[in-house]
Design a protein around this motif. Structure first.
Motif, PDB file in Angstrom:
ATOM      1  N   ASP A  18     104.927 147.088 -95.229  1.00 26.90           N
ATOM      2  CA  ASP A  18     105.963 147.101 -94.835  1.00 26.90           C
ATOM      3  C   ASP A  18     106.554 148.592 -95.092  1.00 26.90           C
ATOM      4  OD1 ASP A  18     105.575 144.616 -93.651  1.00 26.90           O
ATOM      5  OD2 ASP A  18     107.011 143.701 -95.190  1.00 26.90           O
ATOM      6  N   SER A  19     106.492 149.009 -96.237  1.00 26.25           N
ATOM      7  CA  SER A  19     107.192 150.249 -96.655  1.00 26.25           C
ATOM      8  C   SER A  19     105.981 150.945 -97.472  1.00 26.25           C
ATOM      9  CB  SER A  19     108.307 150.069 -97.603  1.00 26.25           C
ATOM     10  OG  SER A  19     108.855 151.435 -97.923  1.00 26.25           O
ATOM     11  N   ALA A  20     105.162 151.765 -96.798  1.00 19.96           N
ATOM     12  CA  ALA A  20     104.152 152.546 -97.676  1.00 19.96           C
ATOM     13  C   ALA A  20     104.752 153.507 -98.459  1.00 19.96           C
ATOM     14  CB  ALA A  20     103.327 153.116 -96.713  1.00 19.96           C
ATOM     15  N   ALA A  21     106.074 154.060 -98.177  1.00 23.94           N
ATOM     16  CA  ALA A  21     106.881 154.822 -99.198  1.00 23.94           C
ATOM     17  C   ALA A  21     106.979 154.227-100.447  1.00 23.94           C
ATOM     18  CB  ALA A  21     108.112 155.469 -98.456  1.00 23.94           C
ATOM     19  N   GLU A  22     107.207 152.836-100.618  1.00 24.16           N
ATOM     20  CA  GLU A  22     107.540 152.251-101.630  1.00 24.16           C
ATOM     21  C   GLU A  22     106.358 151.702-102.473  1.00 24.16           C
ATOM     22  OE1 GLU A  22     110.576 148.921-101.265  1.00 24.16           O
ATOM     23  OE2 GLU A  22     111.855 150.277-100.384  1.00 24.16           O
ATOM     24  N   ALA A  23     105.214 151.535-101.626  1.00 27.00           N
ATOM     25  CA  ALA A  23     104.160 150.943-102.155  1.00 27.00           C
ATOM     26  C   ALA A  23     103.174 152.052-103.020  1.00 27.00           C
ATOM     27  CB  ALA A  23     103.252 150.284-101.119  1.00 27.00           C
ATOM     28  N   ILE A  24     103.262 153.278-102.088  1.00 26.64           N
ATOM     29  CA  ILE A  24     102.352 154.357-103.119  1.00 26.64           C
ATOM     30  C   ILE A  24     102.653 154.727-104.534  1.00 26.64           C
ATOM     31  CG2 ILE A  24     101.737 156.918-102.776  1.00 26.64           C
ATOM     32  CD1 ILE A  24     102.212 156.276 -99.714  1.00 26.64           C
ATOM     33  N   PRO A  25     104.039 154.907-104.658  1.00 34.96           N
ATOM     34  CA  PRO A  25     104.265 155.198-106.155  1.00 34.96           C
ATOM     35  C   PRO A  25     104.109 153.911-106.960  1.00 34.96           C
ATOM     36  CG  PRO A  25     106.335 155.603-104.913  1.00 34.96           C
ATOM     37  CD  PRO A  25     105.102 155.138-103.838  1.00 34.96           C
ATOM     38  N   TRP A  26     104.114 152.788-106.605  1.00 37.36           N
ATOM     39  CA  TRP A  26     103.802 151.361-107.291  1.00 37.36           C
ATOM     40  C   TRP A  26     102.411 151.417-107.528  1.00 37.36           C
ATOM     41  CZ3 TRP A  26     100.799 147.133-106.080  1.00 37.36           C
ATOM     42  CH2 TRP A  26     100.818 146.143-107.000  1.00 37.36           C
ATOM     43  N   VAL A  46     105.741 156.460 -93.507  1.00 36.92           N
ATOM     44  CA  VAL A  46     104.085 156.991 -93.897  1.00 36.92           C
ATOM     45  C   VAL A  46     103.261 156.922 -93.021  1.00 36.92           C
ATOM     46  CG1 VAL A  46     102.236 157.195 -95.610  1.00 36.92           C
ATOM     47  CG2 VAL A  46     104.810 156.843 -96.517  1.00 36.92           C
ATOM     48  N   VAL A  47     102.930 157.758 -92.099  1.00 38.39           N
ATOM     49  CA  VAL A  47     101.769 157.695 -90.994  1.00 38.39           C
ATOM     50  C   VAL A  47     100.618 157.585 -91.554  1.00 38.39           C
ATOM     51  CG1 VAL A  47     101.035 159.066 -88.914  1.00 38.39           C
ATOM     52  CG2 VAL A  47     103.369 159.170 -89.572  1.00 38.39           C
ATOM     53  N   HIS A  48     100.148 158.230 -92.605  1.00 44.48           N
ATOM     54  CA  HIS A  48      98.762 158.118 -93.281  1.00 44.48           C
ATOM     55  C   HIS A  48      98.961 158.926 -94.535  1.00 44.48           C
ATOM     56  CE1 HIS A  48      94.424 158.371 -93.421  1.00 44.48           C
ATOM     57  NE2 HIS A  48      94.529 159.610 -93.880  1.00 44.48           N
ATOM     58  N   SER A  49      98.042 158.274 -95.596  1.00 50.94           N
ATOM     59  CA  SER A  49      98.000 158.858 -96.940  1.00 50.94           C
ATOM     60  C   SER A  49      96.595 158.489 -97.404  1.00 50.94           C
ATOM     61  CB  SER A  49      99.086 158.309 -97.910  1.00 50.94           C
ATOM     62  OG  SER A  49      98.767 156.896 -97.975  1.00 50.94           O
ATOM     63  N   GLN A  50      96.249 159.109 -98.634  1.00 55.58           N
ATOM     64  CA  GLN A  50      94.903 158.751 -99.094  1.00 55.58           C
ATOM     65  C   GLN A  50      95.159 159.007-100.335  1.00 55.58           C
ATOM     66  OE1 GLN A  50      92.261 161.718 -97.674  1.00 55.58           O
ATOM     67  NE2 GLN A  50      91.846 161.110 -95.726  1.00 55.58           N
ATOM     68  N   LEU A  51      94.851 157.886-101.189  1.00 53.01           N
ATOM     69  CA  LEU A  51      94.881 157.583-102.711  1.00 53.01           C
ATOM     70  C   LEU A  51      93.702 157.757-103.269  1.00 53.01           C
ATOM     71  CD1 LEU A  51      97.637 155.004-102.807  1.00 53.01           C
ATOM     72  CD2 LEU A  51      97.754 157.419-102.670  1.00 53.01           C
ATOM     73  N   THR A  52      93.425 158.090-104.414  1.00 55.13           N
ATOM     74  CA  THR A  52      91.939 158.172-104.886  1.00 55.13           C
ATOM     75  C   THR A  52      92.215 157.628-106.488  1.00 55.13           C
ATOM     76  OG1 THR A  52      92.302 160.474-105.947  1.00 55.13           O
ATOM     77  CG2 THR A  52      91.186 160.302-103.536  1.00 55.13           C
ATOM     78  N   TYR A  53      91.138 156.880-106.795  1.00 56.60           N
ATOM     79  CA  TYR A  53      90.772 156.333-108.017  1.00 56.60           C
ATOM     80  C   TYR A  53      89.454 156.611-108.363  1.00 56.60           C
ATOM     81  CZ  TYR A  53      90.868 152.926-111.872  1.00 56.60           C
ATOM     82  OH  TYR A  53      90.848 152.417-113.112  1.00 56.60           O
ATOM     83  N   GLY A  54      89.144 157.436-109.192  1.00 56.74           N
ATOM     84  CA  GLY A  54      87.856 157.741-109.570  1.00 56.74           C
ATOM     85  C   GLY A  54      87.044 158.307-108.082  1.00 56.74           C
ATOM     86  N   VAL A  60      96.650 154.479 -97.171  1.00 49.92           N
ATOM     87  CA  VAL A  60      97.661 153.464 -97.222  1.00 49.92           C
ATOM     88  C   VAL A  60      98.734 154.017 -95.908  1.00 49.92           C
ATOM     89  CG1 VAL A  60     100.023 152.854 -98.618  1.00 49.92           C
ATOM     90  CG2 VAL A  60      97.630 153.327 -99.602  1.00 49.92           C
ATOM     91  N   SER A  61      99.236 153.196 -95.224  1.00 49.69           N
ATOM     92  CA  SER A  61     100.277 153.448 -94.308  1.00 49.69           C
ATOM     93  C   SER A  61     101.124 152.180 -93.863  1.00 49.69           C
ATOM     94  CB  SER A  61      99.681 154.154 -93.081  1.00 49.69           C
ATOM     95  OG  SER A  61      98.766 152.954 -92.363  1.00 49.69           O
ATOM     96  N   GLY A  66     107.937 145.963 -86.775  1.00 45.60           N
ATOM     97  CA  GLY A  66     108.768 146.990 -86.306  1.00 45.60           C
ATOM     98  C   GLY A  66     107.972 148.272 -86.244  1.00 45.60           C
ATOM     99  N   SER A  67     106.992 148.503 -86.877  1.00 51.13           N
ATOM    100  CA  SER A  67     106.191 149.609 -86.942  1.00 51.13           C
ATOM    101  C   SER A  67     105.553 149.956 -85.700  1.00 51.13           C
ATOM    102  CB  SER A  67     105.455 149.680 -88.211  1.00 51.13           C
ATOM    103  OG  SER A  67     104.221 149.034 -88.007  1.00 51.13           O
TER     104      SER A  67
END
Length: 89
Positions: A18-26, A46-54, A60-61, A66-67
Motif C-alpha cells: 500500500d505504501s512502498a515508501a514506508e516498506a522499503i526502509p523497513w 514508488v513507481v518502481h524500486s529494486q532492492l538487493t540482498y546478496g 518493490v512498488s 487506489g493506486s
C-alpha cells in the motif's frame, strides 16, 4: 540445475505494498536489503524500486487500494508480517 547466467540474480521477485515508501526502509532495516534503484512518481508514490540482498533482487512498488496498479492489475494483498509456528513440547 543449470547455473545462473552471469550477471543475473539467483532470486528475482516483485512485491506490492500500500505504501512502498514506508516498506522499503523497513525491509532494509529488518532484513538487510540495500536499495539499488528507486523511481518515485510525481505524487510521491514508488513507481518502481529494486532492492538487493546478496545475489537476490526484489522489486518493490505501490499496489494498494487506489493506486494505478490496483486498477489495472489483479488484486494482491500487501504482504503481512508472519511468524513461524512454535513447536509444542
Amino acid at each position: 540445475m543449470k547455473p545462473t547466467p552471469a550477471g543475473w540474480p539467483r532470486l528475482s521477485s516483485a512485491v506490492f505494498y500500500d505504501s512502498a515508501a514506508e516498506a522499503i526502509p523497513w525491509l532494509c532495516k529488518a532484513f538487510g536489503f540495500e536499495v539499488q534503484l528507486r523511481v518515485d512518481g510525481d505524487d510521491g508514490s514508488v513507481v518502481h524500486s529494486q532492492l538487493t540482498y546478496g545475489e537476490a533482487l526484489i522489486m518493490v512498488s505501490e499496489g494498494g487500494e487506489g493506486s494505478a496498479r490496483s486498477a489495472s492489475a489483479s488484486r494482491c494483498a500487501a504482504p503481512r508480517a508472519w511468524a513461524a509456528p512454535t513447536r509444542r513440547a
